[in-house]
Design an enzyme around this catalytic site. Structure first.
Site, PDB file in Angstrom:
ATOM      1  N   ALA A 248       0.804  -1.236   0.000  1.00  0.00           N
ATOM      2  CA  ALA A 248       0.000   0.000   0.000  1.00  0.00           C
ATOM      3  C   ALA A 248       0.833   1.279   0.000  1.00  0.00           C
ATOM      4  O   ALA A 248       0.269   2.375   0.104  1.00  0.00           O
ATOM      5  CB  ALA A 248      -1.000   0.039   1.155  1.00  0.00           C
ATOM      6  N   ALA A 249       2.163   1.169  -0.160  1.00  0.00           N
ATOM      7  CA  ALA A 249       2.982   2.391  -0.224  1.00  0.00           C
ATOM      8  C   ALA A 249       2.600   3.196  -1.477  1.00  0.00           C
ATOM      9  O   ALA A 249       2.443   4.425  -1.414  1.00  0.00           O
ATOM     10  CB  ALA A 249       4.456   2.046  -0.235  1.00  0.00           C
ATOM     11  N   GLY A 250       2.438   2.492  -2.600  1.00  0.00           N
ATOM     12  CA  GLY A 250       2.040   3.176  -3.838  1.00  0.00           C
ATOM     13  C   GLY A 250       0.641   3.771  -3.712  1.00  0.00           C
ATOM     14  O   GLY A 250       0.375   4.877  -4.195  1.00  0.00           O
ATOM     15  N   ASP A 251      -0.255   3.057  -3.059  1.00  0.00           N
ATOM     16  CA  ASP A 251      -1.631   3.561  -2.867  1.00  0.00           C
ATOM     17  C   ASP A 251      -1.608   4.817  -1.996  1.00  0.00           C
ATOM     18  O   ASP A 251      -2.342   5.782  -2.257  1.00  0.00           O
ATOM     19  CB  ASP A 251      -2.507   2.499  -2.193  1.00  0.00           C
TER      20      ASP A 251
HETATM   21  O1  RIB Z   1      -1.626  -2.189  -3.237  1.00  0.00           O
HETATM   22  C1  RIB Z   1      -1.816  -3.057  -2.151  1.00  0.00           C
HETATM   23  C2  RIB Z   1      -3.139  -3.738  -2.269  1.00  0.00           C
HETATM   24  O2  RIB Z   1      -3.147  -4.544  -3.426  1.00  0.00           O
HETATM   25  C3  RIB Z   1      -3.481  -4.677  -1.132  1.00  0.00           C
HETATM   26  O3  RIB Z   1      -4.117  -4.024  -0.056  1.00  0.00           O
HETATM   27  C4  RIB Z   1      -4.309  -5.750  -1.808  1.00  0.00           C
HETATM   28  O4  RIB Z   1      -5.623  -5.810  -1.373  1.00  0.00           O
HETATM   29  C5  RIB Z   1      -4.208  -5.464  -3.298  1.00  0.00           C
HETATM   30  O5  RIB Z   1      -5.319  -4.861  -3.805  1.00  0.00           O
END
Ligand code: RIB
Length: 304
Positions: A248-251
């Site tokens: 989730a760093a990119g998110d």
């Molecule tokens: O980018 C990380 C995410 O990728 C995770 O939380 C997982 O659910 C996938 O969607």
């Protein structure tokens, strides 16, 4: 009305820590199984909600306990879930292994995410029309993503496309994207340029700009990000941290970038701010459990 709207996936992450990733055919011991709220769309929504104070999410979860937990996590992060519907399919899940270096490997079971259709976009048309930034990723059915790109092209707001995980899409859709945010692997796949260093990453940016994309932001992990548009290509350096888990760093980077743009940062400053948010996320375990609050990102950004 919401300035930031996220159309995307919601997953419950089923996470096990391991020393090293298993080889094909190998059985290895791991840590306790943890269930952590995730999904690229929901993670970006949580980042935007925690940092901008407000966002809205469009998508689907199942009528099950995972779905309820995901909605609660979004609401807790100031994300409006009025446009997330409950489906008869199970909530999406992601099976994640995290190794001792903080690297992950992820398998997705789409569940309710795979049931999202243009009907969900119609239901949210009012918020999409009035949003300043709409974020999407590649964890929904491709016809929905294509319909969203077309729809946003006729609206005032800007579309931020995070093409993850990689799937091919016709160039005509890429040409309608305002902000295209791939990582190095995705940049390589879309541009056809082997990305091995800063020069080749810049070359990939030029190819992507030539496709008609307005702005390209290639995330480079610890090295920061490249920001490319017709004015030029800039390297915005990353923040050095000891990685615990890159999930989730990119998110977090993308949600924080949208929040910074809403807060009227310049493009360069918004990328620098997003680098700070992503760096903090890397120092913590899990997806939504790792996403920082605005004050934490502000403090790190002030030290840059
Ligand atoms: O980018 C990380 C995410 O990728 C995770 O939380 C997982 O659910 C996938 O969607």
């Amino acid at each position: 009305m919401h300035e930031i709207v996220i159309v995307g996936s919601l997953n419950m992450d089923l996470v096990v820590q391991v020393n090293d990733m298993p080889l094909p055919g190998e059985t290895i011991p791991g840590g306790d199984l943890q269930t952590i709220c995730g999904g690229k769309g929901a993670n970006q929504a949580v980042a935007a909600g925690r940092i901008a104070g407000k966002a809205a999410m469009v998508g689907r979860v199942g009528n099950d306990a995972f779905g309820t937990r995901l909605l609660e996590s979004l609401n807790h992060a100031h994300v409006d879930t009025a446009y997330v519907s409950r489906d008869t399919a199970a909530t999406g899940t992601a099976v994640i292994l995290v190794d001792s270096r903080g690297e992950n490997s992820i398998v997705i079971s789409p569940g309710a995410n795979g049931q999202v259709t243009e009907i969900d976009l119609d239901a949210a048309d009012g918020v999409l029309k009035n949003a300043r930034f709409v974020l999407t990723q590649f964890e929904l059915p491709m016809p929905v993503i294509q319909a969203l790109i077309k729809r946003m092209h006729s609206f005032e707001g800007k579309l931020i496309l995070n093409p993850a995980p990689y799937r091919p899409i016709a160039p005509e859709f890429l040409a309608m994207v305002d902000f295209f945010v791939p990582n190095e692997t995705e940049a390589e796949k879309f541009s056809g340029v082997h990305v091995a260093d800063m020069d080749s990453a810049q070359q990939a940016c030029r190819v992507l700009l030539d496709m008609g994309i307005q702005n390209v932001i290639v995330t480079l992990g610890a090295k920061g990000a490249l920001l490319a548009n017709p004015h030029g290509i800039q390297h915005i350096p990353g923040v050095k941290v000891n990685p615990v888990d890159t999930t989730a760093a990119g998110d977090t980077f993308i949600g924080a970038f949208a929040a910074a743009m809403v807060r009227k940062f310049s493009l360069e400053d918004a990328v620098c701010y997003a680098n700070c948010a992503g760096a903090i996320a890397v120092t913590r375990f899990g997806a939504q459990t790792s996403i920082p609050a605005a004050e934490e990102v502000d403090a790190l950004y002030a030290r840059q």
